[in-house]
Write a protein that holds these residues in place. Structure first.
Motif, PDB file in Angstrom:
ATOM      1  N   SER A   1      29.315 -17.294 -17.613  1.00 51.43           N
ATOM      2  CA  SER A   1      29.028 -16.173 -18.518  1.00 51.43           C
ATOM      3  C   SER A   1      29.143 -16.605 -19.971  1.00 51.43           C
TER       4      SER A   1
ATOM      5  N   ARG B   1      21.779 -18.460 -16.227  1.00 51.31           N
ATOM      6  CA  ARG B   1      22.584 -18.876 -15.081  1.00 51.31           C
ATOM      7  C   ARG B   1      21.740 -19.718 -14.128  1.00 51.31           C
ATOM      8  N   ASP B   2      20.533 -19.236 -13.914  1.00 50.94           N
ATOM      9  CA  ASP B   2      19.626 -19.902 -13.002  1.00 50.94           C
ATOM     10  C   ASP B   2      19.328 -21.345 -13.428  1.00 50.94           C
TER      11      ASP B   2
ATOM     12  N   GLU C   1      20.380 -24.638 -11.297  1.00 49.40           N
ATOM     13  CA  GLU C   1      19.301 -25.572 -10.964  1.00 49.40           C
ATOM     14  C   GLU C   1      19.657 -26.988 -11.458  1.00 49.40           C
TER      15      GLU C   1
ATOM     16  N   ALA D   1      20.003  -7.955  -1.288  1.00 49.13           N
ATOM     17  CA  ALA D   1      20.629  -7.113  -2.312  1.00 49.13           C
ATOM     18  C   ALA D   1      19.596  -6.683  -3.349  1.00 49.13           C
TER      19      ALA D   1
ATOM     20  N   ALA E   1      18.341  -2.835  -4.089  1.00 49.29           N
ATOM     21  CA  ALA E   1      18.405  -2.250  -5.436  1.00 49.29           C
ATOM     22  C   ALA E   1      17.044  -1.683  -5.834  1.00 49.29           C
TER      23      ALA E   1
ATOM     24  N   MET F   1      12.431 -21.562  -7.596  1.00 47.51           N
ATOM     25  CA  MET F   1      13.503 -21.119  -8.498  1.00 47.51           C
ATOM     26  C   MET F   1      13.521 -19.591  -8.550  1.00 47.51           C
ATOM     27  N   SER F   2      14.666 -19.012  -8.227  1.00 50.07           N
ATOM     28  CA  SER F   2      14.759 -17.554  -8.217  1.00 50.07           C
ATOM     29  C   SER F   2      15.043 -17.029  -9.626  1.00 50.07           C
ATOM     30  N   LYS F   3      15.037 -15.715  -9.748  1.00 50.44           N
ATOM     31  CA  LYS F   3      15.300 -15.115 -11.059  1.00 50.44           C
ATOM     32  C   LYS F   3      16.724 -14.560 -11.052  1.00 50.44           C
ATOM     33  N   ASP F   4      17.379 -14.647 -12.225  1.00 45.37           N
ATOM     34  CA  ASP F   4      18.728 -14.098 -12.314  1.00 45.37           C
ATOM     35  C   ASP F   4      18.712 -12.587 -12.153  1.00 45.37           C
ATOM     36  N   TRP F   5      19.751 -12.057 -11.508  1.00 46.28           N
ATOM     37  CA  TRP F   5      19.972 -10.613 -11.504  1.00 46.28           C
ATOM     38  C   TRP F   5      20.299 -10.166 -12.933  1.00 46.28           C
TER      39      TRP F   5
ATOM     40  N   LEU G   1      22.218  -8.707 -16.183  1.00 44.31           N
ATOM     41  CA  LEU G   1      23.583  -8.923 -16.651  1.00 44.31           C
ATOM     42  C   LEU G   1      24.248  -7.578 -16.963  1.00 44.31           C
TER      43      LEU G   1
ATOM     44  N   VAL H   1      29.055  -9.849 -15.627  1.00 45.74           N
ATOM     45  CA  VAL H   1      28.667 -10.297 -14.280  1.00 45.74           C
ATOM     46  C   VAL H   1      27.163 -10.078 -14.108  1.00 45.74           C
ATOM     47  N   HIS H   2      26.584 -10.809 -13.175  1.00 47.10           N
ATOM     48  CA  HIS H   2      25.204 -10.551 -12.764  1.00 47.10           C
ATOM     49  C   HIS H   2      25.225  -9.710 -11.494  1.00 47.10           C
TER      50      HIS H   2
ATOM     51  N   PRO I   1      22.432  -6.929  -8.918  1.00 47.10           N
ATOM     52  CA  PRO I   1      21.134  -6.252  -8.807  1.00 47.10           C
ATOM     53  C   PRO I   1      21.230  -4.757  -9.105  1.00 47.10           C
TER      54      PRO I   1
END
Lengths: 328, 94
Positions: free
Chosen positions: A100, A109-110, A114, A315, A319, B1-5, B7, B26-27, B29
């Motif tokens: 964070s 973060r990603d 990676e 998840a 959502a 590569m996924s996407k961040d949830w 913040l 925190v991250h 969804p």
């Protein structure tokens, strides 16, 4: 748990093109021990060095769960198992505080995860050593977390606000880690001959890698001067290493164990312990990824990430569905 | 590569009678999972009795580069402070 700055600085050219007035104002604020916050102006080199340092620190916390997680199912009692679970959960928490903090500098973060999984990002060399016996869990808490505390306490006053605040939280929690490790060592050192042998063997294997955790000697650490000036680092590698040796040797004596260094002796004149030469060849080999279990660690990390993908996807889908239902 | 949830900023009330205080982020969804992540990340040792999570994107912040203009006007209104007024020492309870 701990960070070492590995990459060599390539930041000189960037510093030259910064606005000199802004740079001077920034340097003055840092020199006056003010904190820098995410939206404040900062030199690119400061941002880059910090991003690297904080993300390496975060990666170390996350990879640091592996050598210990390895022993959760084999802890010798329910008490030890509950303690170890709580400690490993703390390491995850420390990683999250630090990710964070690093994200506030503009890296997602990603991207950081990676970089870890592709092998581009570094983490502390200490976690590329194997945990062979239960005594290793004691030695890690005592020595590895002990070295981490030594390094992290001054970072509570580091110049970047989010990093300093993360370090305050981490330091509050870290003392439990070290004490539970030392307690394991106390029990084993006072146990059967076999248990004492295991405790000594763990000290033998973890002592030198723990000293390496403080990073290369000052004369081989080209970034130290800049990092000290920017208050990213508050004490040099060698100063912290000496402090660690000075407080840890009496702790080993109290256990009745022997520090595996024939050159170790109290130097009355200096008021410090003298200690033997560190094998920097080994350190650099481990940094290059040639540690005994480096490949295994990264394989386990990637597997955990990939095998958890369906949970993240579920998840996110949930959502989305909830949001759509609310909108309808 | 996924996407961040997305913040979320996390605020903890340490105990009754105290204000919620920002502790980190925190991250997650959605808000429910953000609360759970906030609990696991920031309250493992009884640090709080109440949690708030707020989408970070919903926070509007002042610009530090403009802080002089934003906060300086208070400096020339020192008459807002009690010490601005001279009251004789023998006048009590004021």
């Amino acid at each position: 748990m701990y960070t070492t700055e590995f990459q060599k600085s390539r930041d000189r050219k960037v510093a030259a093109i910064e606005d000199p007035a802004k740079l001077a104002a920034f340097e003055a604020r840092v020199a006056a021990d003010e904190f820098i916050e995410p939206k404040d102006w900062m030199p690119e080199a400061y941002r880059r060095t910090l991003t690297r340092q904080i993300s390496q620190h975060a990666h170390s916390e996350i990879v640091g769960m592996l050598p210990e997680g390895n022993w959760i199912s084999r802890a010798p009692s329910l008490r030890r198992k509950a303690i170890l679970l709580a400690k490993v959960q703390d390491e995850a928490g420390h990683g999250l505080y630090l990710y964070s903090a690093a994200e506030t500098l503009g890296t997602s973060r990603d991207e950081m995860i990676e970089a870890l999984h592709s092998g581009k990002a570094k983490y502390s060399t200490i976690f590329n050593y194997p945990t062979l016996t239960w005594a290793d869990i004691g030695a890690i808490g005592w020595l590895v977390d002990g070295a981490a505390i030594m390094n992290q306490v001054p970072l509570q006053r580091t110049s970047y606000g989010p990093y300093a605040r993360a370090m305050v939280r981490v330091c509050k929690e870290e003392s439990f880690h070290q004490r539970q490790g030392y307690e394991i060592m106390m029990v084993m050192a006072a146990g059967t001959a076999d248990q004492k042998r295991m405790a000594q063997d763990a000290l033998n294997r973890w002592w030198w890698p723990s000293l390496m955790m403080f990073g290369p000697p000052d004369e081989m650490s080209p970034n130290t001067a800049q990092s000290m000036r920017w208050r990213i680092k508050r004490e040099t590698n060698d100063e912290l290493r000496q402090k660690f040796v000075d407080i840890t040797v009496p702790q080993a004596e109290a256990l009745g164990l022997t520090v595996p260094d024939p050159a170790l002796s109290w130097n009355e004149a200096r008021g410090h312990y003298d200690f033997g030469e560190i094998d920097w060849e080994e350190f650099h080999a481990v940094v290059r990824g040639e540690g005994p279990v480096a490949k295994e660690r990264m394989k386990a990390r990637r597997a955990a990430w990939e095998e958890g993908a369906w949970v993240r996807e579920a998840a996110a889908a949930y959502a989305e569905k909830q949001a759509a239902r609310e909108a309808a | 590569m996924s996407k961040d949830w997305p913040l979320w900023e996390v605020f903890v009330r340490a105990k009754g009678g105290m204000a919620h205080r920002h502790v980190g982020s925190v991250h997650a969804p959605d808000a429910g999972i953000a609360l759970r992540h906030a609990r696991d990340t920031y309250t493992r040792r009884m640090e709080g009795v109440s949690l708030w999570v707020v989408p970070s994107a919903q926070i509007t912040a002042s610009d530090p580069a403009e802080d002089a203009a934003m906060f300086d006007p208070a400096m020339d209104k020192i008459y807002r402070h009690p010490t601005f007024y001279d009251i004789p020492d023998d006048v009590k309870h004021i």
